[in-house]
Scaffold this active site. Structure first.
Site, PDB file in Angstrom:
ATOM      1  CG  ASP A  95      -2.016   1.025   1.151  1.00  0.00           C
ATOM      2  OD1 ASP A  95      -2.032   1.791   0.170  1.00  0.00           O
ATOM      3  OD2 ASP A  95      -2.858   1.070   2.067  1.00  0.00           O
ATOM      4  CB  VAL A  96       3.477   2.238  -2.224  1.00  0.00           C
ATOM      5  CG1 VAL A  96       4.191   1.070  -1.560  1.00  0.00           C
ATOM      6  CG2 VAL A  96       3.023   1.821  -3.633  1.00  0.00           C
ATOM      7  CE  LYS A  97      -3.946   4.971   0.327  1.00  0.00           C
ATOM      8  NZ  LYS A  97      -3.396   3.967   1.263  1.00  0.00           N
ATOM      9  NE  ARG A  98       6.081   4.942  -3.788  1.00  0.00           N
ATOM     10  CZ  ARG A  98       6.243   5.054  -2.467  1.00  0.00           C
ATOM     11  NH1 ARG A  98       5.406   5.765  -1.762  1.00  0.00           N
ATOM     12  NH2 ARG A  98       7.251   4.444  -1.857  1.00  0.00           N
TER      13      ARG A  98
END
Length: 287
Positions: A95-98
């Site tokens: 879950d890095v939401k780049r």
């Protein structure tokens, strides 16, 4: 087998719960941390949760912020947790939401789909435009990786931008329609493609329309547990108990705190929390 079909099969066999390993040192008992480095304490706690729940959990989601906040030690724990998940033939979401474009996005893709931080799926923020999504497409085309892209999120601030009108509809539908165009090119044998959508279960008036409109997209469903989403909303976002995974983080990780013998039974109470999550949602079957 394509990664999205592996996820479908995992949900079919183990249920739709996604355990969020958003692990803070504050969640770990003092005696569990004694004589351990930060990375060891985080990883050992995660390992106990995984070992106790891996037969009833479809996929594990690691919110990278919890690991980045501890610097190198935290990222070692992130790496080791992902490796342990992979070594046990389990599935993971980074879950890095780049959200970036061109060469920067290509490097983010390489960072999280290859090497030390390799994971099966990552989360993306599409609001810079479609050129923040396209650099990941070569991994989607291979069938080996997938993404979950923010669509209609569960936080209160989601209404600041996501529901602004573009024409006759809210902005998030425009985003979803564009993502669906790419997703349709890579549909797996179970009818879903590798571009999943993050759809919060806190918006009662929208869940049925979203599920109907995006039939070919797997959903990552936050908001259940600590954010208090209605279990019926969650149930409606699933498709015959598949087609989505329901994330529960703190309620699982901190379940042991509600019991006198909890510190000696962290995995036991995490398992019970996963089972309760599933039961609470399935209680809507008869409605």
């Amino acid at each position: 087998m394509k990664i999205i079909d592996r996820l479908y099969k995992s949900v079919e066999e183990k249920g739709f719960v996604c355990v969020g390993l958003d692990t803070s040192l504050n969640y770990i008992p003092a005696k569990y941390k004694k004589d351990k480095s930060i990375s060891e304490a985080l990883f050992d706690f995660n390992k106990e949760i995984i070992d106790a729940t891996k037969d009833i959990t479809a996929i594990y989601k690691l919110q990278i912020a919890y690991y980045e906040s501890y610097g190198i030690e935290g990222m070692i724990a992130y790496r080791e947790t992902l490796k342990y998940i992979r070594d046990n033939n389990l599935l993971s979401i980074g879950d890095v939401k780049r959200s970036d474009i061109a060469a920067s996005a290509e490097q983010y893709a390489k960072a999280h789909f290859e090497g030390d931080f390799e994971t099966d799926f990552i989360t993306l923020n599409p609001y810079m435009g479609m050129d923040s999504i396209s650099p990941y497409e070569k991994y989607l085309e291979s069938g080996d990786k997938g993404v979950f892209v923010l669509l209609r999120t569960s936080n209160p601030g989601a209404n600041d931008f996501e529901v602004l009108k573009t024409g006759d509809e809210e902005l998030f539908y425009t985003v979803g329609d564009r993502l669906q165009e790419i997703n349709e090119k890579y549909i797996g044998e179970n009818g879903y493609g590798p571009i999943g959508l993050v759809v919060g279960a806190t918006h009662t008036e929208e869940v049925e329309k979203i599920r109907q409109r995006y039939k070919d997209n797997f959903f990552l469903i936050p908001g259940f547990g600590a954010q208090g989403a209605d279990s019926l909303n969650v149930y409606k976002l699933l498709n015959n108990k598949n087609g989505g995974v329901v994330n529960n983080s703190r309620k699982v990780l901190k379940a042991y705190m509600e019991h006198k013998d909890g510190e000696d039974n962290i995995g036991k109470y995490a398992r019970e929390a996963v089972i309760k999550t599933r039961e609470d949602i399935l209680a809507n079957e008869s409605l």
